[in-house]
Design a protein around this motif. Structure first.
Motif, mmCIF file in Angstrom:
data_model
loop_
_atom_site.group_PDB
_atom_site.id
_atom_site.type_symbol
_atom_site.label_atom_id
_atom_site.label_comp_id
_atom_site.label_asym_id
_atom_site.label_seq_id
_atom_site.Cartn_x
_atom_site.Cartn_y
_atom_site.Cartn_z
ATOM 1 N N TRP A 224 0.856 -1.186 0.000
ATOM 2 C CA TRP A 224 0.000 0.000 0.000
ATOM 3 C C TRP A 224 0.889 1.231 0.000
ATOM 4 C CZ3 TRP A 224 -5.412 0.122 -0.149
ATOM 5 C CH2 TRP A 224 -6.000 -1.149 -0.273
ATOM 6 N N ASN A 225 0.812 1.969 -1.082
ATOM 7 C CA ASN A 225 1.742 3.070 -1.345
ATOM 8 C C ASN A 225 1.716 4.107 -0.216
ATOM 9 O OD1 ASN A 225 3.646 4.420 -2.874
ATOM 10 N ND2 ASN A 225 2.442 4.334 -4.758
ATOM 11 N N GLN A 226 2.875 4.592 0.169
ATOM 12 C CA GLN A 226 3.020 5.596 1.227
ATOM 13 C C GLN A 226 4.067 6.614 0.791
ATOM 14 O OE1 GLN A 226 6.175 5.548 3.191
ATOM 15 N NE2 GLN A 226 6.596 4.380 1.335
ATOM 16 N N PRO A 227 4.118 7.803 1.418
ATOM 17 C CA PRO A 227 4.850 8.926 0.813
ATOM 18 C C PRO A 227 6.374 8.884 0.896
ATOM 19 C CG PRO A 227 3.776 9.615 2.846
ATOM 20 C CD PRO A 227 3.267 8.241 2.539
ATOM 21 N N VAL A 228 6.971 8.085 1.772
ATOM 22 C CA VAL A 228 8.431 8.074 1.837
ATOM 23 C C VAL A 228 8.976 7.284 0.650
ATOM 24 C CG1 VAL A 228 10.473 7.405 3.154
ATOM 25 C CG2 VAL A 228 8.466 8.316 4.334
ATOM 26 N N VAL A 229 9.651 7.959 -0.242
ATOM 27 C CA VAL A 229 10.159 7.338 -1.474
ATOM 28 C C VAL A 229 11.431 6.566 -1.142
ATOM 29 C CG1 VAL A 229 11.031 7.799 -3.780
ATOM 30 C CG2 VAL A 229 9.123 9.137 -2.891
ATOM 31 N N ALA A 230 11.299 5.242 -1.079
ATOM 32 C CA ALA A 230 12.450 4.402 -0.734
ATOM 33 C C ALA A 230 12.493 3.123 -1.557
ATOM 34 C CB ALA A 230 12.436 4.064 0.760
ATOM 35 N N LEU A 231 11.345 2.681 -2.072
ATOM 36 C CA LEU A 231 11.316 1.488 -2.911
ATOM 37 C C LEU A 231 11.948 1.787 -4.258
ATOM 38 C CD1 LEU A 231 10.321 -1.419 -3.524
ATOM 39 C CD2 LEU A 231 8.177 -0.375 -4.320
ATOM 40 N N GLN A 232 12.872 0.934 -4.662
ATOM 41 C CA GLN A 232 13.477 1.030 -5.991
ATOM 42 C C GLN A 232 13.297 -0.292 -6.722
ATOM 43 O OE1 GLN A 232 17.631 2.170 -5.480
ATOM 44 N NE2 GLN A 232 17.104 4.341 -5.583
ATOM 45 N N ILE A 233 13.092 -0.223 -8.027
ATOM 46 C CA ILE A 233 13.019 -1.431 -8.842
ATOM 47 C C ILE A 233 14.104 -1.389 -9.901
ATOM 48 C CG2 ILE A 233 10.547 -1.702 -8.431
ATOM 49 C CD1 ILE A 233 9.996 -0.635 -11.180
ATOM 50 N N MET A 234 14.571 -2.581 -10.256
ATOM 51 C CA MET A 234 15.587 -2.692 -11.300
ATOM 52 C C MET A 234 14.889 -2.824 -12.648
ATOM 53 S SD MET A 234 18.613 -5.541 -11.896
ATOM 54 C CE MET A 234 19.595 -5.084 -10.475
ATOM 55 N N GLY A 235 15.189 -1.923 -13.546
ATOM 56 C CA GLY A 235 14.594 -1.953 -14.868
ATOM 57 C C GLY A 235 15.271 -2.951 -15.780
ATOM 58 N N PRO A 236 14.712 -3.180 -16.962
ATOM 59 C CA PRO A 236 15.328 -4.086 -17.945
ATOM 60 C C PRO A 236 16.747 -3.672 -18.320
ATOM 61 C CG PRO A 236 13.068 -3.571 -18.567
ATOM 62 C CD PRO A 236 13.414 -2.664 -17.434
ATOM 63 N N ASP A 237 17.066 -2.369 -18.133
ATOM 64 C CA ASP A 237 18.412 -1.899 -18.452
ATOM 65 C C ASP A 237 19.394 -2.096 -17.305
ATOM 66 O OD1 ASP A 237 17.452 -0.041 -16.661
ATOM 67 O OD2 ASP A 237 17.706 1.704 -17.969
ATOM 68 N N GLY A 238 18.938 -2.724 -16.208
ATOM 69 C CA GLY A 238 19.813 -2.982 -15.073
ATOM 70 C C GLY A 238 19.977 -1.815 -14.126
ATOM 71 N N LYS A 239 19.261 -0.701 -14.354
ATOM 72 C CA LYS A 239 19.393 0.476 -13.496
ATOM 73 C C LYS A 239 18.307 0.486 -12.423
ATOM 74 C CE LYS A 239 21.555 3.550 -16.912
ATOM 75 N NZ LYS A 239 21.446 4.857 -17.633
ATOM 76 N N TRP A 240 18.678 0.997 -11.239
ATOM 77 C CA TRP A 240 17.723 1.158 -10.154
ATOM 78 C C TRP A 240 17.026 2.511 -10.266
ATOM 79 C CZ3 TRP A 240 16.596 -2.902 -7.276
ATOM 80 C CH2 TRP A 240 17.554 -3.894 -7.057
ATOM 81 N N ARG A 241 15.713 2.500 -10.088
ATOM 82 C CA ARG A 241 14.949 3.745 -10.085
ATOM 83 C C ARG A 241 13.892 3.684 -8.986
ATOM 84 N NH1 ARG A 241 15.814 2.491 -15.480
ATOM 85 N NH2 ARG A 241 16.845 4.128 -16.718
ATOM 86 N N TYR A 242 13.643 4.830 -8.360
ATOM 87 C CA TYR A 242 12.612 4.918 -7.335
ATOM 88 C C TYR A 242 11.219 4.715 -7.941
ATOM 89 C CZ TYR A 242 15.770 7.020 -3.798
ATOM 90 O OH TYR A 242 16.751 7.262 -2.885
ATOM 91 N N VAL A 243 10.304 4.227 -7.111
ATOM 92 C CA VAL A 243 8.896 4.134 -7.484
ATOM 93 C C VAL A 243 8.178 5.365 -6.928
ATOM 94 C CG1 VAL A 243 6.758 2.817 -7.220
ATOM 95 C CG2 VAL A 243 8.941 1.622 -7.559
ATOM 96 N N LYS A 244 7.479 6.066 -7.774
ATOM 97 C CA LYS A 244 6.813 7.314 -7.393
ATOM 98 C C LYS A 244 5.622 7.033 -6.479
ATOM 99 C CE LYS A 244 4.744 11.483 -9.465
ATOM 100 N NZ LYS A 244 5.607 12.425 -8.740
ATOM 101 N N TYR A 245 5.454 7.914 -5.513
ATOM 102 C CA TYR A 245 4.303 7.814 -4.618
ATOM 103 C C TYR A 245 3.040 8.301 -5.324
ATOM 104 C CZ TYR A 245 1.069 9.214 -0.898
ATOM 105 O OH TYR A 245 -0.040 9.386 -0.108
ATOM 106 N N MET A 246 2.016 7.487 -5.278
ATOM 107 C CA MET A 246 0.708 7.862 -5.792
ATOM 108 C C MET A 246 -0.306 7.593 -4.682
ATOM 109 S SD MET A 246 -1.421 6.386 -9.085
ATOM 110 C CE MET A 246 -0.158 6.973 -10.218
ATOM 111 N N PRO A 247 -0.978 8.626 -4.169
ATOM 112 C CA PRO A 247 -1.894 8.433 -3.044
ATOM 113 C C PRO A 247 -2.945 7.355 -3.305
ATOM 114 C CG PRO A 247 -1.532 10.772 -3.435
ATOM 115 C CD PRO A 247 -0.903 10.043 -4.581
ATOM 116 N N ASN A 248 -3.215 6.570 -2.270
ATOM 117 C CA ASN A 248 -4.260 5.547 -2.276
ATOM 118 C C ASN A 248 -4.134 4.590 -3.454
ATOM 119 O OD1 ASN A 248 -6.396 4.313 -0.956
ATOM 120 N ND2 ASN A 248 -7.951 5.415 -2.122
#
Length: 363
Positions: A224-248
């Motif tokens: 359940w998405n929350q405002p502290v941006v800390a989750l990162q996912i590895m893309g197909p290019d091997g780079k880490w990027r944060y997941v944007k917070y979207m309310p509810n």
């Protein structure tokens, strides 16, 4: 008839949203207002299929709970940490490394991260209502709401996802649902997790990694998405990027059990928890998860009858006759996670071998 009394709960004040300039990951958004009709599921099935067969991540909106209901659950999620004395918490500590069970508390500094630094994640697990579980005194009045929230996750979020995934494999809609019985023997659970800030010294020793890059052992994980941006996912290019917070909204990711059941067609999402952006340093991160597992006796054997898998081929981690049950797989993963006995490969990633399967931790 008088309305039922809702127990009062102290309000948890989340961190303000970040204003930093961040390159976010592209996460497909799936609108669940369409999931209740055959026509809507026909429209959504290709979206879910494509998301879960490429990066294993998607974001669900219009899932049936209001922002106010979401906020109430976050307030409840803080109670096991802020309203239960430490001495009482010890009575409910989980035995994850001994038996693979997630019930109760995982204390801080339980997992090894890197260079002797241990985690600062405090967790409390509530197993499905079919299991007997005692709770701390402050939590007991809130158990009915927790169970209702678990039912919402199971029936209104997880089951529609499983039906869409089955359609993506051209299987009957209930194929995966039948393996995820709410009253079945298994370890699907609600997880309240509170991440605490770390010292600058620990951040340096771990290169700002709070939780190693990994894949979940579950079939499906709901965050359940929350405002502290800390989750990162590895893309197909091997780079880490944060997941944007979207309310509810709910971040959905595929786990390794789903990857095995789908013969590698659906990809277990590689993700990690990383230090938040500078304007969110010093805040706690309180999160609600619903980790879904198939029933304990389900063998993680690919659906060979799937027309899709017959066309594209099957990738196996085990020979079918050696495939573990869901219970064996999730217990093995739970007991091994956070163990410092890993080896680094030539890319600098850590590896563990569990029952002949190489598991990677991506840093």
């Amino acid at each position: 008839m008088p309305a039922p009394t809702i127990p009062p709960v102290a309000h948890y004040e989340p961190a303000p949203e970040t204003k930093e300039e961040i390159e976010y990951a592209t996460v497909p958004i799936v609108d669940f207002s369409k999931v209740h009709t055959p026509e809507g599921r026909a429209e959504l099935a290709p979206q879910v299929r494509d998301a879960m067969s490429t990066c294993g991540f998607m974001c669900v909106v219009n899932h049936g709970l209001t922002q106010a209901q979401n906020d109430r659950m976050i307030d409840i999620a803080d109670v096991p940490f802020s309203q239960v004395p430490e001495a009482e918490q010890l009575k409910f500590e989980s035995k994850t490394k001994e038996d693979g069970n997630y019930k109760g508390y995982k204390p801080r500094q339980y997992w090894h991260i890197e260079n002797g630094v241990r985690d600062q994640i405090h967790r409390y697990g509530v197993v499905r209502p079919g299991f007997e579980q005692e709770h701390p005194a402050a939590v007991q009045p809130l158990v009915p709401e927790m169970h209702a929230f678990m039912e919402h996750n199971q029936f209104n979020v997880l089951y529609p996802i499983l039906r869409l995934l089955a359609r993506g494999l051209e299987l009957p809609e209930e194929t995966l649902v039948e393996q995820h019985r709410f009253d079945g023997e298994g370890m699907t659970f609600l997880c309240c997790a509170k991440y605490f800030p770390r010292s600058a010294e620990d951040e340096a020793k771990t290169k700002n990694v709070w939780m190693k890059g990994h894949t979940d052992s579950s079939t499906i994980s709901l965050l359940w998405n929350q405002p502290v941006v800390a989750l990162q996912i590895m893309g197909p290019d091997g780079k880490w990027r944060y997941v944007k917070y979207m309310p509810n909204s709910i971040i959905v990711n595929a786990g390794s059990a789903l990857e095995m059941l789908s013969g590698g067609y659906y990809k277990a999402a590689i993700h990690r928890v990383f230090q938040p952006p500078p304007d969110q340093h010093g805040y706690t991160r309180l999160s609600l998860f619903y980790f879904a597992y198939a029933d304990d006796d389900v063998r993680l054997v690919p659906f060979g009858e799937s027309p899709v898998l017959q066309r594209v081929g099957i990738t196996r981690k085990y020979a079918d006759e050696d495939a573990p049950t869901m219970r064996a797989w999730r217990s093995l993963r739970a007991m091994a996670y956070g163990d410092s006995a890993t080896e680094k490969n030539e890319n600098g990633d850590e590896e563990q071998v569990l029952n002949g399967v190489v598991l990677k931790y991506y840093n």
